[in-house]
Design a protein around this motif. Structure first.
Motif, PDB file in Angstrom:
ATOM      1  N   LEU A 549      -3.529   1.422  -5.597  1.00  0.00           N
ATOM      2  CA  LEU A 549      -2.764   2.668  -5.496  1.00  0.00           C
ATOM      3  C   LEU A 549      -1.673   2.777  -6.559  1.00  0.00           C
ATOM      4  O   LEU A 549      -1.220   3.886  -6.869  1.00  0.00           O
ATOM      5  CB  LEU A 549      -2.154   2.800  -4.102  1.00  0.00           C
ATOM      6  CG  LEU A 549      -3.169   2.808  -2.937  1.00  0.00           C
ATOM      7  CD1 LEU A 549      -2.446   3.080  -1.623  1.00  0.00           C
ATOM      8  CD2 LEU A 549      -4.243   3.856  -3.172  1.00  0.00           C
ATOM      9  N   ARG A 553       0.007   6.744  -8.837  1.00  0.00           N
ATOM     10  CA  ARG A 553       1.243   7.329  -8.279  1.00  0.00           C
ATOM     11  C   ARG A 553       1.573   8.655  -8.929  1.00  0.00           C
ATOM     12  O   ARG A 553       2.092   9.566  -8.275  1.00  0.00           O
ATOM     13  CB  ARG A 553       2.419   6.370  -8.461  1.00  0.00           C
ATOM     14  CG  ARG A 553       2.400   5.185  -7.520  1.00  0.00           C
ATOM     15  CD  ARG A 553       3.718   4.435  -7.565  1.00  0.00           C
ATOM     16  NE  ARG A 553       4.848   5.281  -7.148  1.00  0.00           N
ATOM     17  CZ  ARG A 553       6.055   4.836  -6.895  1.00  0.00           C
ATOM     18  NH1 ARG A 553       6.314   3.533  -7.000  1.00  0.00           N
ATOM     19  NH2 ARG A 553       7.012   5.648  -6.523  1.00  0.00           N
ATOM     20  N   HIS A 572       1.946  11.903  -4.348  1.00  0.00           N
ATOM     21  CA  HIS A 572       2.297  10.615  -3.748  1.00  0.00           C
ATOM     22  C   HIS A 572       3.497  10.757  -2.816  1.00  0.00           C
ATOM     23  O   HIS A 572       3.452  10.271  -1.666  1.00  0.00           O
ATOM     24  CB  HIS A 572       2.608   9.620  -4.873  1.00  0.00           C
ATOM     25  CG  HIS A 572       3.191   8.328  -4.380  1.00  0.00           C
ATOM     26  ND1 HIS A 572       2.431   7.322  -3.824  1.00  0.00           N
ATOM     27  CD2 HIS A 572       4.490   7.885  -4.346  1.00  0.00           C
ATOM     28  CE1 HIS A 572       3.217   6.311  -3.483  1.00  0.00           C
ATOM     29  NE2 HIS A 572       4.470   6.623  -3.789  1.00  0.00           N
ATOM     30  N   ILE A 576       3.541  10.128   1.278  1.00  0.00           N
ATOM     31  CA  ILE A 576       4.370   9.076   1.875  1.00  0.00           C
ATOM     32  C   ILE A 576       5.262   9.669   2.946  1.00  0.00           C
ATOM     33  O   ILE A 576       5.430   9.107   4.044  1.00  0.00           O
ATOM     34  CB  ILE A 576       5.212   8.382   0.791  1.00  0.00           C
ATOM     35  CG1 ILE A 576       4.316   7.541  -0.137  1.00  0.00           C
ATOM     36  CG2 ILE A 576       6.279   7.512   1.429  1.00  0.00           C
ATOM     37  CD1 ILE A 576       3.644   6.372   0.551  1.00  0.00           C
ATOM     38  N   TYR A 582      -2.606   7.682   4.162  1.00  0.00           N
ATOM     39  CA  TYR A 582      -2.120   7.257   2.850  1.00  0.00           C
ATOM     40  C   TYR A 582      -0.896   6.358   2.984  1.00  0.00           C
ATOM     41  O   TYR A 582      -0.771   5.349   2.274  1.00  0.00           O
ATOM     42  CB  TYR A 582      -1.784   8.461   1.979  1.00  0.00           C
ATOM     43  CG  TYR A 582      -1.360   8.080   0.585  1.00  0.00           C
ATOM     44  CD1 TYR A 582      -2.309   7.768  -0.381  1.00  0.00           C
ATOM     45  CD2 TYR A 582      -0.011   8.011   0.229  1.00  0.00           C
ATOM     46  CE1 TYR A 582      -1.943   7.406  -1.670  1.00  0.00           C
ATOM     47  CE2 TYR A 582       0.373   7.642  -1.047  1.00  0.00           C
ATOM     48  CZ  TYR A 582      -0.597   7.337  -1.992  1.00  0.00           C
ATOM     49  OH  TYR A 582      -0.214   6.968  -3.264  1.00  0.00           O
ATOM     50  N   TRP A 586      -0.567   2.653   1.519  1.00  0.00           N
ATOM     51  CA  TRP A 586       0.501   2.293   0.586  1.00  0.00           C
ATOM     52  C   TRP A 586       1.306   1.101   1.118  1.00  0.00           C
ATOM     53  O   TRP A 586       1.671   0.198   0.362  1.00  0.00           O
ATOM     54  CB  TRP A 586       1.425   3.481   0.345  1.00  0.00           C
ATOM     55  CG  TRP A 586       2.523   3.176  -0.631  1.00  0.00           C
ATOM     56  CD1 TRP A 586       3.826   2.877  -0.362  1.00  0.00           C
ATOM     57  CD2 TRP A 586       2.382   3.080  -2.047  1.00  0.00           C
ATOM     58  NE1 TRP A 586       4.523   2.633  -1.506  1.00  0.00           N
ATOM     59  CE2 TRP A 586       3.658   2.742  -2.573  1.00  0.00           C
ATOM     60  CE3 TRP A 586       1.339   3.253  -2.939  1.00  0.00           C
ATOM     61  CZ2 TRP A 586       3.889   2.572  -3.932  1.00  0.00           C
ATOM     62  CZ3 TRP A 586       1.571   3.099  -4.287  1.00  0.00           C
ATOM     63  CH2 TRP A 586       2.831   2.750  -4.770  1.00  0.00           C
ATOM     64  N   HIS A 589      -0.666  -1.910   0.499  1.00  0.00           N
ATOM     65  CA  HIS A 589      -0.626  -2.209  -0.931  1.00  0.00           C
ATOM     66  C   HIS A 589       0.675  -2.925  -1.296  1.00  0.00           C
ATOM     67  O   HIS A 589       0.656  -3.916  -2.047  1.00  0.00           O
ATOM     68  CB  HIS A 589      -0.767  -0.908  -1.723  1.00  0.00           C
ATOM     69  CG  HIS A 589      -0.434  -1.037  -3.173  1.00  0.00           C
ATOM     70  ND1 HIS A 589      -1.253  -1.685  -4.073  1.00  0.00           N
ATOM     71  CD2 HIS A 589       0.647  -0.612  -3.891  1.00  0.00           C
ATOM     72  CE1 HIS A 589      -0.714  -1.645  -5.280  1.00  0.00           C
ATOM     73  NE2 HIS A 589       0.443  -1.000  -5.192  1.00  0.00           N
TER      74      HIS A 589
END
Length: 608
Positions: A549, A553, A572, A576, A582, A586, A589
């Protein structure tokens, strides 16, 4: 595709008229239709050569008769025998020449036709089924057909003509000895028939066990690094040993079933038993005064002709069956449906993309890989496809250049459904950079030129510079003329990736699909690959399939897929803030980035 090469590869007759119910014809003879005239000519010439040879032998009997009767035509019969023998040799040579030329022509038609057809088959089919089986068909099966046409078809003409003409000559000379010779062959044929009972079933089992052995050998060799690392060879070699045991079992059973009768048949169909029977019967008839010596000599010279030709005719059945199996595999390849093409191809207005209610399912699977997916990609923007493993990211991207066609809905490029675009134009519009890149066994320059074969050397070099590949190319022994090796084996993963990016830059497609293009780049070259990708993406509409990811970004749009459905879309920061799939990806990640082997070991010690 030319009509001739298509006919050669399809290998079956089907009516092109609407409403026709003509069944497709499969098999070797249907596939050989484009070269059937020279093949038949070769068979006829070979048969004629055999007839000429038999005529030469019959003339020798007349030479014997002339010698005994002091006939003045002695030299005529000698010259006739010699002439027929020379004619037989010339006819057979010419027959094999014609059959070999036909075989080479058929080979060209087959490979050309299959290549042209595969260019119209959905690429997804090739990805799912792999290239190994296709390579086997295009190489081994075509080679089998070449060998059959070149070497076997003339033998068929010879093996059919020789026994028929021999029997006719024997009946003409003396029907009694002809029946003696025929009786010996009939007995041998019965024995062979008994030996061949259940032959089809046994042959299928034999082929299956042989394929099992081949598969075990290939697996054992290809997996050698794994075997030597994790196994002492007992398991992997055990599978090979098991395959050998199965092969031994079926061969033992087959030999037990046909052993005695087969041996008797082979002996009976050999020339010696026929010659012995004809000699004994002829001696009785000569001594009885009902047969003269010249006719007896003629029978002795010709009597073995049927036996000598019948046995090869039986063995030819094996070669015909093998060629027929190859022909059916070629025809099965040609039966793979090609992508439907629009009769009125349209041109895209721009480089925008639009997924509208797209659903898709792979063949043989009930569940959809994609379900009612909707999103748009404006011209010149970057859109990332993300999601958990199996979410449908790669599937969605590969539907754009029509690796498959959607089950429902539509994908549009520049306002035009991809199904309404000319396939060549579509491939010029959409460039695809795979994570598993492929280079041909060719020069670096020609690998870059693949999308534009007419590109100048200056254009090739400019594309390589933009792809950060020029420097390492110039360090190679022959620069741009250096060979890439099979599948690019002479280059590192990062170098191969930059060559494929240079290829895409040179092609200059307005739409670019990147399937995790940095996946196989080594750490040292990853920065160069990223810079190359940045040059490739300038001014183009870009779809990125992202697993890491951190690389997306700054994408203009992130489309999140989950279980084949559109879960979220946005930037992005928006995703978030919204939480959901997602945000969880993230978070995972970020945790993975902070994980190190040392930290993990320390934590484990703390826990203990």
């Amino acid at each position: 595709m030319s009509s001739q090469s298509h006919c050669a590869c399809s290998g079956y007759a089907s009516s092109a008229r609407p409403g026709s119910h003509t069944k497709k014809k499969y098999g070797i003879w249907a596939l050989m239709r484009p070269v059937i005239f020279p093949i038949r000519s070769a068979m006829v010439m070979s048969g004629a050569g055999s007839v000429a040879a038999l005529g030469g032998i019959a003339a020798l009997a007349l030479v014997v008769a002339s010698l005994m009767s002091h006939d003045e035509r002695l030299w005529f019969w000698i010259l006739l025998s010699a002439g027929l023998t020379v004619a037989a040799v010339l006819l057979r040579i010419y027959a094999f020449t014609v059959s070999h030329v036909a075989a080479f022509r058929l080979e060209i038609l087959l490979r050309t036709g299959m290549s042209e057809h595969l260019a119209r088959v959905p690429l997804g089919h090739l990805l799912v089924n792999g290239s190994g089986s296709i390579a086997k068909v295009m190489q081994e099966d075509v080679k089998n057909l070449h060998a059959f046409v070149a070497d076997t078809t003339p033998l068929i003409g010879k093996s059919v003509a020789t026994p028929v003409v021999t029997l006719a000559l024997l009946l003409f000379i003396d029907w009694r000895l002809a029946l003696v010779a025929l009786g010996v062959l009939a007995a041998g044929t019965v024995c062979v028939s008994l030996a061949m009972r259940n032959n089809r079933e046994m042959q299928e089992k034999y082929d299956a066990e042989r394929e099992r052995i081949n598969g075990a050998v290939v697996e054992f060799v290809q997996a050698m690094p794994v075997v030597r690392t994790f196994d002492d060879g007992a398991d992997s070699f055990g599978r090979y040993s098991s395959a050998l045991d199965g092969f031994h079992s079926i061969m033992t059973k087959w030999l037990r079933v046909c052993g005695t009768s087969g041996k008797v048949g082979i002996v009976a169909l050999a020339p010696l038993p026929t010659l012995t029977a004809v000699t004994a019967a002829g001696l009785i008839l000569v001594q009885g005064g009902t047969l003269d010596f010249p006719r007896w000599a003629g029978i002795l010279l010709l009597g073995t002709g049927m036996a000598e030709s019948l046995m090869p005719l039986m063995w030819l059945n094996f070669f015909i069956r093998k060629a027929n199996a190859s022909a059916r595999r070629i025809q099965a390849l040609m039966d793979i449906p090609a992508l439907p093409e629009s009769g009125n191809a349209l041109e895209p207005e721009d480089a925008s993309l639009k997924f509208r209610d797209v659903s898709f399912a792979y063949d043989g699977r009930r569940d959809d890989a994609l379900q009612n997916v909707n999103f748009q990609v404006p011209t010149g923007t970057v859109t990332a496809l993300v999601g958990p493993s199996g979410a449908g990211k790669s599937t969605a991207a590969r539907l754009i250049p029509r690796f498959w066609d959607v089950r429902s809905g539509s994908i549009k490029v520049g306002g035009v459904d991809v199904r309404d675009m000319d396939p060549v134009r579509l491939m010029q519009t959409v460039a695809f950079v795979f994570q598993d890149n492929f280079l041909f066994q060719d020069t670096i320059a020609d690998n870059i030129r693949m999308g534009r074969p007419d590109a100048s050397m200056e254009d090739v070099e400019a594309a390589a510079r933009a792809a950060q590949a020029h420097e390492f190319i110039m360090e190679l022994p022959d620069g741009y003329g250096s060979m890439a090796g099979e599948r690019g084996a002479r280059l590192s993963g990062g170098q191969r990736q930059r060559i494929t990016i240079a290829r895409a830059i040179l092609q200059d497609s307005p739409v670019v699909v990147l399937d995790e293009a940095t996946a196989f780049a080594d750490p040292e070259s990853e920065a160069l690959v990223i810079e190359a990708l940045a040059n490739l993406m300038k001014g183009r509409t870009v779809i990125i399939i992202a697993h890491r990811l951190s690389t997306i970004r700054d994408a203009d749009q992130i489309v999140v897929l989950d279980q084949g459905r559109l879960a979220q879309s946005g930037t992005h920061d928006e995703l978030i803030a919204a939480g959901g799939v997602y945000a969880r990806l993230w978070q995972s990640h970020e945790q993975a980035r902070g994980w190190t082997l040392g930290a993990s070991a320390h934590e484990q010690r703390e826990e203990n």
